[in-house]
Design an enzyme around this catalytic site. Structure first.
Site, PDB file in Angstrom:
ATOM      1  N   HIS A 103      50.433  74.732  56.804  1.00 34.14           N
ATOM      2  CA  HIS A 103      51.884  74.770  56.370  1.00 34.14           C
ATOM      3  C   HIS A 103      52.276  73.958  54.917  1.00 34.14           C
ATOM      4  CE1 HIS A 103      51.599  78.253  59.675  1.00 34.14           C
ATOM      5  NE2 HIS A 103      51.432  76.932  60.455  1.00 34.14           N
ATOM      6  N   SER A 108      50.180  66.982  26.482  1.00 30.14           N
ATOM      7  CA  SER A 108      51.267  68.640  25.992  1.00 30.14           C
ATOM      8  C   SER A 108      51.425  68.012  25.019  1.00 30.14           C
ATOM      9  CB  SER A 108      52.388  68.240  27.413  1.00 30.14           C
ATOM     10  OG  SER A 108      53.661  68.847  26.163  1.00 30.14           O
ATOM     11  N   LYS A 162      53.576  63.848  29.644  1.00 26.96           N
ATOM     12  CA  LYS A 162      53.227  64.773  30.403  1.00 26.96           C
ATOM     13  C   LYS A 162      51.899  64.172  30.739  1.00 26.96           C
ATOM     14  CE  LYS A 162      53.590  68.044  32.304  1.00 26.96           C
ATOM     15  NZ  LYS A 162      53.815  69.101  32.336  1.00 26.96           N
ATOM     16  N   GLU A 203      43.178  72.250  37.784  1.00 25.55           N
ATOM     17  CA  GLU A 203      43.613  73.466  37.571  1.00 25.55           C
ATOM     18  C   GLU A 203      42.687  74.858  37.474  1.00 25.55           C
ATOM     19  OE1 GLU A 203      48.463  73.562  35.622  1.00 25.55           O
ATOM     20  OE2 GLU A 203      46.950  71.704  35.081  1.00 25.55           O
TER      21      GLU A 203
END
Ligand code: ARG
Length: 461
Positions: free
Chosen positions: A160, A281, A287, A294
């Site tokens: 979880h 970024s 970033k 992803e």
């Protein structure tokens, strides 16, 4: 009506085809990449026609030379597709007829595009699937190598997404290697399932000529010939098998990607991705985004859609060939191309990732990850498991309320939980993992054992 390019095989028709229809009907943009397989299949077919005396040996030789010349044109980029080339099969036959005249017009004797197209596609799956196994192997080897480096790195294991029990990082990484082992089996199954030669099935009923199906199957490297011509031209099972492999692998890569995305967050800090597999970024100077991970996470949707797309196209189709089937290659190529992009990137990302053993080990020793070990300890002292579970749960609540972890439980905490007087065992993460000494467990010897086993399996792929 706008008239399209002159109709091929137009004897049946008084009028020419509409441009809008030609545009819809053409599959060349998708299937032109099958040119190698198409020429291979045609050369095997023509040689067989010659050997069987169905066409003269002069015609067979002229066809072979013409197909060799077309192959060279394709290879060099000199081949010019014409507006009337509906698909790769018509393009090759059209060019062959330009080169070899009537001999070229004899190539399609005893054959249909229906058995031709599925033959080409199965050949492609066999070639590409075998090559893709190498990319899969590289990823499995990267996971195994990293696991070997991190046998002694402990990390919280989660359920979880809540810290559950400590495990060895090697154990966690090897879970993915085992998934890939199953994916490899599925890929080999798809390659095997593409091993039945449909050539000689004709449009659907077989051929009226004395063709030698075993000879063409042999020449093309198939394992056997298909036993039913209608099944052979109407089925796309091997494509479904390939797409099922791709969809399942896509899910595995997605889950691996998801681990890396959150492990690399500042909040977790278990991994620092190499600059080579991260991007910046356009606006935020600080970033470093885990784009590779992803994209792996996201592309599972596309891979499962490819499987769903083909299954959807197949369901409800009466036998045998139907034009609906033309879309089959779109799904297969899309899935194969997606995996060709994903696998090397994931391999590189895993191979170069900087696992922060310090952060992982610290997290594995904090909080309440040893709660089950304490309950197990009480069970060994004779406590019923349910009572032990209850009491340790109370201890977790008491300690948690004052911001302490299990390792800091005081005599007062123990008393408050009804555990006064118990002898508290060593509750370190290391002690915890070492008690998991069952096959498949996370004790060092067991992880070493599974590492040796998976390494041996992958070496044999
Ligand atoms: N381009 C077609 C396909 O990909 C080839 C087979 C065409 N057969 C036919 N009967 N029209 O399916």
């Amino acid at each position: 009506m706008t008239e399209g390019a002159s109709r091929l095989w137009g004897g049946r028709f008084a009028g020419s085809s509409a441009e809008a229809f030609d545009a819809l009907n053409a599959s060349l943009p998708v299937d032109q990449r099958l040119w190698r397989e198409d020429i291979r299949g045609s050369r095997a077919h023509a040689a067989m026609l010659g050997a069987q005396g169905i066409i003269s040996s002069e015609d067979a030789a002229a066809i072979d030379a013409g197909l060799a010349a077309i192959e060279a044109e394709m290879e060099s980029g000199a081949f010019v597709f014409q507006p009337g080339d509906e698909d790769i099969h018509t393009a090759v036959e059209r060019r062959l007829t330009e080169i070899a005249g009537d001999a070229g017009r004899r190539l399609h004797t005893g054959r249909s595009r229906n058995d031709q197209v599925i033959t080409d596609t199965l050949l492609w799956i066999r070639e590409h699937g075998t090559a893709q196994a190498a990319a899969l192997k590289a990823l499995a080897e990267a996971l195994i190598a990293r696991a070997g480096e991190h046998l002694d790195t402990l990390v919280p294991g989660y359920t979880h997404l809540q810290r559950a029990q400590p495990v060895r990082l090697a154990h966690h990484l090897l879970a993915y290697a085992w998934m890939l082992d199953r994916d490899h089996r599925r890929l080999m199954f798809a390659v095997e399932s593409a091993g039945e030669s449909p050539l000689g099935s004709g449009a659907l009923a077989g051929s009226g000529f004395d063709i030698d199906r075993a000879a063409t199957a042999d020449a093309l490297g198939f394992d056997r010939i298909s036993p039913n011509s209608m099944d052979a031209v109407g089925s796309r099972d091997a494509l479904v098998d390939y797409l099922a492999f791709a969809a399942q692998l896509g899910v595995h890569l997605s889950r691996l990607g998801a681990e890396f995305v959150w492990w690399s967050t500042e909040e977790v800090g278990f991994v620092v991705l190499d600059d080579a597999y991260a991007s910046g970024s356009s606006m935020l100077p600080q970033k470093k985004n885990p784009d590779a991970a992803e994209l792996a996470r996201g592309k599972a949707a596309r891979l499962s859609a490819d499987l769903q797309g083909l299954l959807g196209a197949l369901a409800g189709l009466p036998l045998a060939y139907n034009k609906d089937l033309q879309d089959d290659k779109h799904f297969v190529f899309d899935a194969a191309d997606t995996l060709d992009l994903l696998l090397p990137a994931m391999t590189g990302m895993v191979a170069t990732a900087d696992f922060r053993a310090d952060a992982m080990t610290r997290a594995a020793g904090q909080g309440f990850l040893a709660a089950t070990d304490l309950a197990d300890h009480l069970v060994r002292q004779g406590w019923p498991f349910r009572k032990a579970h209850e009491a340790v749960g109370a201890l977790v609540r008491v300690c948690g309320d004052r911001g302490a972890g299990l390792a800091d439980a005081s005599t007062a905490d123990l008393a408050a939980a009804g555990l006064e007087g118990i002898d508290v065992p060593e509750l370190t993460a290391l002690a915890s993992v070492e008690t998991k000494d069952v096959p498949g467990g996370t004790a060092r010897a067991r992880v070493q054992q599974q590492l040796d086993e998976i390494a041996k399996r992958v070496a044999a792929w």
